[in-house]
Design an enzyme around this catalytic site. Structure first.
Site, PDB file in Angstrom:
ATOM      1  N   SER D 232      13.408 -10.327 -32.618  1.00 48.71           N
ATOM      2  CA  SER D 232      13.260  -9.702 -33.925  1.00 48.71           C
ATOM      3  C   SER D 232      14.112 -10.421 -34.956  1.00 48.71           C
ATOM      4  O   SER D 232      14.918 -11.288 -34.646  1.00 48.71           O
ATOM      5  CB  SER D 232      13.701  -8.247 -33.839  1.00 48.71           C
ATOM      6  OG  SER D 232      15.008  -8.163 -33.354  1.00 48.71           O
ATOM      7  N   SER D 270       9.685  -7.094 -30.620  1.00 45.56           N
ATOM      8  CA  SER D 270      10.772  -6.429 -31.315  1.00 45.56           C
ATOM      9  C   SER D 270      10.492  -6.497 -32.795  1.00 45.56           C
ATOM     10  O   SER D 270       9.521  -7.119 -33.215  1.00 45.56           O
ATOM     11  CB  SER D 270      12.121  -7.052 -30.968  1.00 45.56           C
ATOM     12  OG  SER D 270      13.150  -6.128 -31.246  1.00 45.56           O
ATOM     13  N   GLU D 272      10.491  -6.780 -36.991  1.00 44.39           N
ATOM     14  CA  GLU D 272      10.817  -7.592 -38.161  1.00 44.39           C
ATOM     15  C   GLU D 272      10.846  -6.639 -39.353  1.00 44.39           C
ATOM     16  O   GLU D 272       9.808  -6.124 -39.759  1.00 44.39           O
ATOM     17  CB  GLU D 272       9.759  -8.667 -38.405  1.00 44.39           C
ATOM     18  CG  GLU D 272       9.928  -9.896 -37.543  1.00 44.39           C
ATOM     19  CD  GLU D 272       9.390  -9.705 -36.138  1.00 44.39           C
ATOM     20  OE1 GLU D 272       8.433  -8.955 -35.963  1.00 44.39           O
ATOM     21  OE2 GLU D 272       9.972 -10.274 -35.200  1.00 44.39           O
TER      22      GLU D 272
END
Lengths: 340, 340, 340, 340
Positions: D232, D270, D272
């Site tokens: 991420s 994951s 953003e």
């Protein structure tokens, strides 16, 4: 036994209720409370356990809808992206969201360790209302022990009113709190359940309408309630109807109907957040392609009605089950039950 | 045979392409054009037929993502709400969206009448780019006959470049147009296809980067291209991967990667809209509960890569397949092919 | 003079109304209709002209909120992205959105040509309800001449009921149509106006509640109305309160309160779309930095109430102003006025 | 002095940088770290202080954009609803979001008490990346003392690389961390600043492209980096450009361009999340009507470019400023600096 809105002779809507007329009519769902009542604090924590299984390992289809985002609910971003729930849901006061989220992680990490499930990430879901009129909120009085207690006491036939996360809330100028209701929805000859639990904390006294009737003027004067439609409400929806996350989002949006039906204009001054899950599909990430069940959307209207009715009744239950309380500034908050 | 970007020695990304390296590598998908080239007009219509079946009767799972909403695309509200596509998708110029939407309804109503399918509502999906530099756009030159022609000529091995809805568009200061590409994605040992079709109409010349390299300074000077990253791009994604609407929305979002990889900052001055459909689940509303297939989301990364790569290559194909053209103001728009 | 809901002794809400109690109480707003009533068709077009100025040149702050996206409204993508309205708003039947959008462009392009304003792009805004029970909708009977007629006849004291885009709609099993109402909101000692116009086409007869009271059982039996909460409603909100697009989106969301208050569960079977504009800020793109006025959000609750009340009353006006009609299948649709 | 990407001869984009080429080039912005480096833990906390003023009292215009919501960032719901920021922003590891949010409340409540500002509600904003490869994340090692330390050490010329919330992150298979960059944007002859700070934790080694060039095959082999584009990135954008919340949301969306430009396909695994604030408008809720400044949207493209470029450079700075580290499983994570 608490006296609920039906015990006062008010029937909300037309659909049949579940056995307990609570969110726990959805098979596997439990609710637990931890209540803090002291001179300085009226607050607590309520947990909704969605399944007896480890929900981190066997995730459930979920959805969230933010009707008014002036709130601090944790966990909705991931629910929206992945359409799943991976922890129980907790409710608490506005400034305790962080500590309660941390406690859910601790509780679930422990459980996962016991059950041999590896944890490297986790999305705790925590909703809130602002109980600062009855509680010194800046102290964040809910500690992890409270969250653990809520988990340990989770049960089907849970208490409503000023208990758990509803200990310090107000609704239409009366004492608010935790309330619940359920509806049975017949889809293709099979009976499904829609259950709702609310943490009620909004509304102006003069706006309150029960089955279309506002309060008598002398009640409004006696109550010296709330002039403004401030505050917030958390609505948790559980169901055993097979739904995709997109369908479930449509369903929980209809919680706003129950709120509006009671007279609110859905005020600015705090958040209205709805979170739903379905126990009918378990997403446990095996294989490349999975099969999920969902309903033919042409029959979804009954489910909309179920959520609207159950939300309306759950709010009324949160009020009539709550006993009177006293604000930090000394003002008395009446129970609606007193006037029915 | 048109010379495409791979024929110039450029390989985009790492995944294998489908047979034609076009959106029509997805079984059942066809593309048709109607092109208008006159002194006053350079415009047209391109249709993407998602299935040989009557898509109004047998709806497909669909999703849309608006990356920049400065655009007039029709039909995304219902796609977002219901997660389905019920007409073919058409592309055209900005001011022709209304007439083309109407023509799709006429075309589909006729087909439904022939096939005994009752129509009382229908959600036509029409995307657009602004071709007003090459076409007198206020005249809305695309008529329903053009849309019908596009349907009639729909085929697997369709032409790219300045054709159909791409007749009057520009991309990075060169001639833009319709382009396509596809990728094969292996999920659990089974080969699936992701296909992309773009209508390209954006970008500043100096920004263009092909596989990481910007143009030589003398090319930029010769081209006298575009100084600003204005304009828009429509991206249509087709796949045979079983996806829910929510998953598909995540997938098509990655089209932006292909656009950014070519050097754009995704300018303000017109819309970037992505629309996707999956042929793997047919939603035909029988019974109360349905079963739909979808992928285990843990393996969705390959699909993301497929969309990103195919979008990047589709844009380049739209450019190298386009021949030079002339703006209404007399300015020459070069073909990128000239400089490779 | 049409008899409206207040003329039957029903007062909705607590805020004062504007002079006409219509959306046109907002200075500068006009409404026009074109009505088609034949054996085959009961349909038409209604236009809301937001300002006497050329709104394409002097854009107004705007917002949209899609409460149920099972609809075909055109133009919301750009409203959401840029927060502005650049054409009048038209309402029509579901399958006529394309033609009416095209007619708006033609109308505005002509006006702009006259006034020396260049047009290369334009975002027509068109909402719709499905009137297929009373009109052969697949024929798309509304032509551009109808749209022009609606513009030409636009006026402040416009007719309500089964007129224009409301000619063929039904509401709670009665005849629906176009209705309007307004509220005066006092902000800091200054009186502002919130106006609402609806195209009503939804609701089950048994659900209808007027000021909290459902209909008598014998009325329901006589009416032989609608058993399901299908259908849709368009809500247009105009105001002279200075608001940003984000604030306005919050405001128009509260239209759902008015709908729920009348008994609806906001059914699946068609769209609920709300569009709002404020005449208080003109966005005309001069200079690099602009100044816009907006309200202190702490006082926005009154505006929420205004929209909720005006929507509720506008829907009732749409019903009581409508005279009875006959479906294509011969069934009689009563006017609510008959039973008040 | 840390060696940054420009010191290795790489120039990213075309716009001029601010003085420090960091987010703190925006007047008033400070950044502080607290770093935890032990055998079991590589983690920490980074705070972005948006203004020397009490931001709870003088709120700033803000916006959030969730590009991939597989994350646990706290506070975005209220930012989206009200368009304001009322606390500093903290970054930490995934499972520490709750404790860090609680610490921000404690820190701000104390400050408000000192300054005589009443607090009854507060929306702490906390982003996160998952550093579980280098840190025993389930222990939630970041305590409130770490958050306080980060506040106390906040400064303009802050350290980048594996420090604070970046202590345990990886990027493209190299060591990731905290990185920053800024751009000067000329609007109407006045120089404004756009600053970006990232917490980088994503990307497959083979995908990394610096100014269009992927790594040499032998570097990829030596590094034994990351095969998958998991992970991420948090992107914080600060600016002194006057923007509404809606405009700012459009601006921060372009952070994705910087990420894509470096080779990522914006993987599933994951979140953003992008959060932005502008120091140009203070929302302090006095009076009924306020005036806010915003830019003419026709010139917003330069701002888009600024954010894209600064994000790209900030990520590279996060990598080259990070020194090598060792995973819990013993695997060495190289610094990109080693190979430039």
């Amino acid at each position: 036994m608490q006296k609920r809105i039906r015990d006062y002779g008010y029937k909300i809507g037309t659909l049949p209720t579940g056995k307990l007329n609570k969110i726990t009519d959805v098979e596997g769902v439990l609710v637990g409370h931890s209540t803090i009542k002291t001179e300085k604090y009226n607050t607590g924590c309520t947990v909704i356990v969605p399944t007896p299984e480890n929900v981190f390992e066997k995730k459930l289809v979920a959805a969230s809808f933010v009707h008014n985002g002036y709130g601090k609910t944790a966990g909705t971003i991931q629910i929206d992206e992945l359409g799943t729930l991976e922890t129980p849901i907790a409710l608490t006061n506005t400034l305790n969201v962080g500590l309660v989220a941390d406690a859910i992680i601790e509780y679930m990490v422990d459980r996962c360790k016991t059950e041999g499930v590896e944890v490297r990430s986790m999305n705790p879901v925590v909703g809130e209302c602002n109980d600062s009129a009855l509680s010194t909120i800046v102290d964040r009085p809910v500690k992890k022990e409270n969250v653990f207690e809520a988990f340990e006491t989770a049960t089907r036939d849970f208490v409503e009113g000023n208990v758990g996360a509803g200990t310090g809330t107000r609704c239409y100028g009366f004492k608010g709190g935790i309330g619940s209701a359920s509806r049975i929805v017949d889809l293709g000859g099979k009976a499904y359940t829609v259950g709702v639990l609310v943490q009620s904390n909004y509304g102006a006294t003069r706006d309150l309408m029960i089955n279309g009737k506002t309060l008598d003027e002398d009640v409004i004067k006696t109550v010296k309630g709330e002039a403004c439609d401030k505050g917030s409400i958390m609505v948790i929806v559980a169901t055993d109807i097979p739904l995709t996350s997109r369908q479930l989002k449509r369903v929980i949006k209809r919680a706003s109907v129950g709120i509006a039906r009671l007279g609110s204009y859905i005020g600015h001054g705090s958040g209205e957040v709805f979170i739903g899950f379905s126990t009918a599909n378990v997403i446990d990430a095996k294989g490349e392609v999975m099969t999920i069940n969902c309903i033919n959307e042409d029959i979804i209207d009954k489910v909309f009605r179920g959520v609207g009715e159950a939300t309306e009744e759950a709010i009324l239950n949160s009020m009539v089950c709550a006993s009177e309380a006293c604000q930090l500034d000394g003002k008395k908050i009446h129970s609606l039950a007193e006037f029915l």
